[in-house]
Motif scaffolding. Structure first.
Motif, PDB file in Angstrom:
ATOM      1  N   ARG A  76       0.843  -1.196   0.000  1.00  0.00           N
ATOM      2  CA  ARG A  76       0.000   0.000   0.000  1.00  0.00           C
ATOM      3  C   ARG A  76       0.879   1.246   0.000  1.00  0.00           C
ATOM      4  O   ARG A  76       2.070   1.164   0.281  1.00  0.00           O
ATOM      5  CB  ARG A  76      -0.907  -0.012   1.239  1.00  0.00           C
ATOM      6  N   GLU A  78       1.363   3.773   1.968  1.00  0.00           N
ATOM      7  CA  GLU A  78       2.144   4.117   3.154  1.00  0.00           C
ATOM      8  C   GLU A  78       3.163   3.015   3.466  1.00  0.00           C
ATOM      9  O   GLU A  78       4.174   3.267   4.087  1.00  0.00           O
ATOM     10  CB  GLU A  78       1.233   4.392   4.353  1.00  0.00           C
ATOM     11  N   GLN A  79       2.905   1.807   3.000  1.00  0.00           N
ATOM     12  CA  GLN A  79       3.835   0.720   3.294  1.00  0.00           C
ATOM     13  C   GLN A  79       5.092   0.782   2.438  1.00  0.00           C
ATOM     14  O   GLN A  79       6.060   0.108   2.713  1.00  0.00           O
ATOM     15  CB  GLN A  79       3.145  -0.630   3.076  1.00  0.00           C
ATOM     16  N   ARG A 176       6.442  11.988   5.723  1.00  0.00           N
ATOM     17  CA  ARG A 176       5.138  11.340   5.621  1.00  0.00           C
ATOM     18  C   ARG A 176       4.301  12.137   4.631  1.00  0.00           C
ATOM     19  O   ARG A 176       4.627  13.279   4.340  1.00  0.00           O
ATOM     20  CB  ARG A 176       4.431  11.344   6.985  1.00  0.00           C
ATOM     21  N   ARG A 311      -4.154   8.626   6.821  1.00  0.00           N
ATOM     22  CA  ARG A 311      -3.308   7.532   7.289  1.00  0.00           C
ATOM     23  C   ARG A 311      -3.085   6.524   6.177  1.00  0.00           C
ATOM     24  O   ARG A 311      -2.015   5.978   6.024  1.00  0.00           O
ATOM     25  CB  ARG A 311      -3.981   6.834   8.459  1.00  0.00           C
ATOM     26  N   ARG A 312      -4.151   6.269   5.476  1.00  0.00           N
ATOM     27  CA  ARG A 312      -4.056   5.305   4.381  1.00  0.00           C
ATOM     28  C   ARG A 312      -4.519   5.974   3.112  1.00  0.00           C
ATOM     29  O   ARG A 312      -5.716   5.957   2.793  1.00  0.00           O
ATOM     30  CB  ARG A 312      -4.930   4.095   4.679  1.00  0.00           C
TER      31      ARG A 312
END
Ligand code: SF4
Ligand code: SF4
Lengths: 387, 188
Positions: A76, A78-79, A176, A311-312
């Protein structure tokens, strides 16, 4: 063994097929690498030499291919962040930035001013660190052992500073989507200021110790001259391009973040040789110090990460390209989204790959010892080439 | 021609002498290297450093983690190195005796009288396979209960990868016991 269907001679090593022994006994086929002190990683260069002169050279890539691009498709958004610190471990933050920048552009996510300034400061610190390591390692290739020790002494200070906010010393995973993971504090600012004051006299010392040294001059002057045409043909960027007098820097040509608010020069050298590239990098350290000092003055208060930061992330369908200036040149991320939580395609443009591609052309006709100097002056990071 | 050669040689020798001067000056400066393992870096130099993750205890009970067993850290971890197993346990059911007048009725009224069943989450196991952890910090930053933090355990070395598979619950228990002991000694 001869494969009849393909018409290929598959005996022996696939990569040496262009380097089969000839009836003549004048030339010698030599492998430089994969484990060679001057290749800084697992890069193999096959050389055909006549005496000490190189007739042909061919780099063999892929020894540390880790499928970074494929990993982008199965993780994903963020991963995929920690992968970016590992593509180029020397200027990890620039890769961090290229990726988060691409996702932010795709989603239209606004980054707070403070976060932009933090990114500029940390990224420039990281650039200094990368150049210092290159400086030490390059001189090590040329036979001077002490400079790398001085370089590491300075690098330790930067690593301590960056560790304070990012938590790591080398493979950072700090940025981020919509900001950075942790705000900087007063001690960080104070230490960074101290470091800027400390490095300036050190750079003068480096000039006296190394740059003016006659042995170094003999090894870099008029060696590895790269013409503009070659640079354009292979898409070289970064200090390699600027060392040949072309003033191209993504921070100025296609300004991202707050670089347009900061005052700094793009150093170039007209000599086109290894010395030119050396001098450009040394001046870039000074320019980075200038940027950091200005950014520390100008940094506004505010949040370090956008409140809208998801966040995702699930960016809308589309394709986007985001480029930043890394220590080795233009780092680009081309991202294609199909609207799901997983990227459809992540293409990483690494500057070292283009810079290395020029090597066969520049190495032709040079001495073997000079090839080491040329390879070093390109500042290659092998994991970035193989990805 | 000879003049320029002589000048070049002279400049070269001078540059070498300047280099030697700098080397000699640095030779007299104090040693900067930390001679690990005889010496280690000071704890304050580890500020912000990410060691492997560990559990944060509840403020009222140092043996129980704050974790609510949501599994978010396991899902978000890019390396898939977290394994959380939780169990939903029912709290003791209170059985109210039915009203005196109803006791002889054949109906079982206990269920109606009992309050709705309460459950709570118990963390059965919390395992970390540190071999794969990339120290990205996503689990720590995304935990809704604030139950994860980075430890300061940085001097790790072993011959076996098994030694880096941590049982974080056990680790928490050990930490809690150490803390209790410390507090006892403090009160003595
Ligand atoms: S994210 Fe936090 S609360 Fe959820 S399972 Fe992980 S540690 Fe427990
Ligand atoms: S720090 Fe990153 S890799 Fe390590 S356990 Fe947490 S989420 Fe997984």
């Amino acid at each position: 063994m001869f494969d009849l269907e393909l018409g290929l001679d598959l005996s022996g090593d696939f990569y040496t097929r262009h380097f089969q022994p000839t009836p003549s006994e004048d030339t010698l086929i030599l492998n430089m690498g994969p484990q060679h002190p001057s290749t800084h990683g697992v890069l193999r260069v096959i050389l055909e030499i006549d005496g000490e002169y190189i007739l042909r050279a061919e780099p063999v890539l892929g020894y540390i291919h880790r499928m970074q691009e494929k990993m982008g498709e199965v993780k994903r958004y963020e991963q995929y962040l920690p992968n970016m610190g590992r593509v180029d471990y020397l200027h990890a933050l620039a890769w961090n930035w290229a990726y988060v920048g691409a996702v932010e552009r795709l989603m239209g996510l606004e980054v707070p001013k403070r976060a932009e300034y933090i990114r500029v400061i940390t990224c420039e610190l990281n650039r200094i660190n990368s150049h210092l390591l290159w400086w030490g390692a390059y001189l090590l290739d040329l036979g001077a052992f002490t400079p790398i020790m001085y370089a590491f002494q300075d690098r330790e200070i930067v690593m301590d500073i960056l560790q304070r906010v990012s938590g790591s010393r080398l493979t950072y995973c700090y940025y981020r989507f919509g900001g950075v993971s942790q705000d900087i504090d007063d001690i960080f600012i104070e230490k960074t200021k101290e470091f800027c004051a400390y490095l300036k006299p050190r750079l003068k010392m480096y000039k006296d110790l190394v740059t003016d040294n006659i042995i170094l001059r003999k090894r870099v002057e008029d060696i590895g001259i790269i013409e503009e045409e070659t640079l354009r043909k292979y898409g070289a960027t970064g200090p390699v391009l600027r060392g040949s007098g072309i003033k191209y820097d993504v921070r100025r040509k296609e300004p991202y973040s707050v670089y347009s608010e900061l005052d700094f020069e793009i150093p170039t050298a007209s000599s086109k040789d290894a010395l030119g590239r050396y001098l450009v990098r040394m001046q870039e350290i000074e320019e980075s110090l200038k940027i950091i000092e200005q950014a520390l003055e100008k940094i506004p208060p505010g949040p370090h990460i956008s409140p809208q930061a998801p966040r995702r992330p699930k960016p809308p369908r589309g394709e986007v390209y985001f480029a930043v200036e890394g220590a080795r040149g233009e780092i680009g991320v081309n991202l294609v989204s199909d609207g799901s939580a997983y990227p459809y395609r992540v293409k990483l443009r690494s500057p070292s790959f283009s810079n290395l591609s020029m090597f066969p052309e520049i190495a032709k006709g040079t001495l073997l010892a000079d090839a080491v100097s040329i390879l070093g002056s390109l500042d290659l990071v092998i994991p970035e080439i193989d990805r | 021609m000879i003049g320029s050669k002589l000048k070049e040689t002279f400049d070269g020798v001078v540059s070498l002498l300047i280099g030697l001067k700098i080397t000699f000056k640095n030779f007299l400066k104090p040693n900067l290297t930390v001679h690990y393992p005889r010496k280690t870096v000071k704890p304050e130099e580890l500020t912000g450093y990410r060691g492997h993750i560990e559990l944060v205890p509840k403020p009222e009970n140092p043996f129980v983690p704050r974790c609510i067993g949501c599994g978010l850290c396991r899902d978000i971890c890019p390396s898939g190195c977290i394994e959380v197993r939780s169990k939903r346990i029912a709290e003791e059911k209170e059985i109210h005796t039915p009203h005196f007048g109803l006791q002889d009725t054949p109906l079982d009224l206990t269920r109606k009288v009992a309050p709705p069943q309460k459950t709570k989450i118990e963390i059965v196991s919390f395992e970390l396979n540190y071999n794969y952890c990339s120290l990205c910090g996503l689990c720590v930053q995304n935990c809704p209960a604030g139950s994860l933090r980075f430890s300061k355990d940085i001097y790790l070395a072993s011959f076996s990868s098994r030694d880096f598979e941590f049982d974080l619950l056990k680790r928490l228990e050990k930490q809690a016991q150490a803390r209790l002991k410390e507090e006892e000694e403090w009160t003595k």
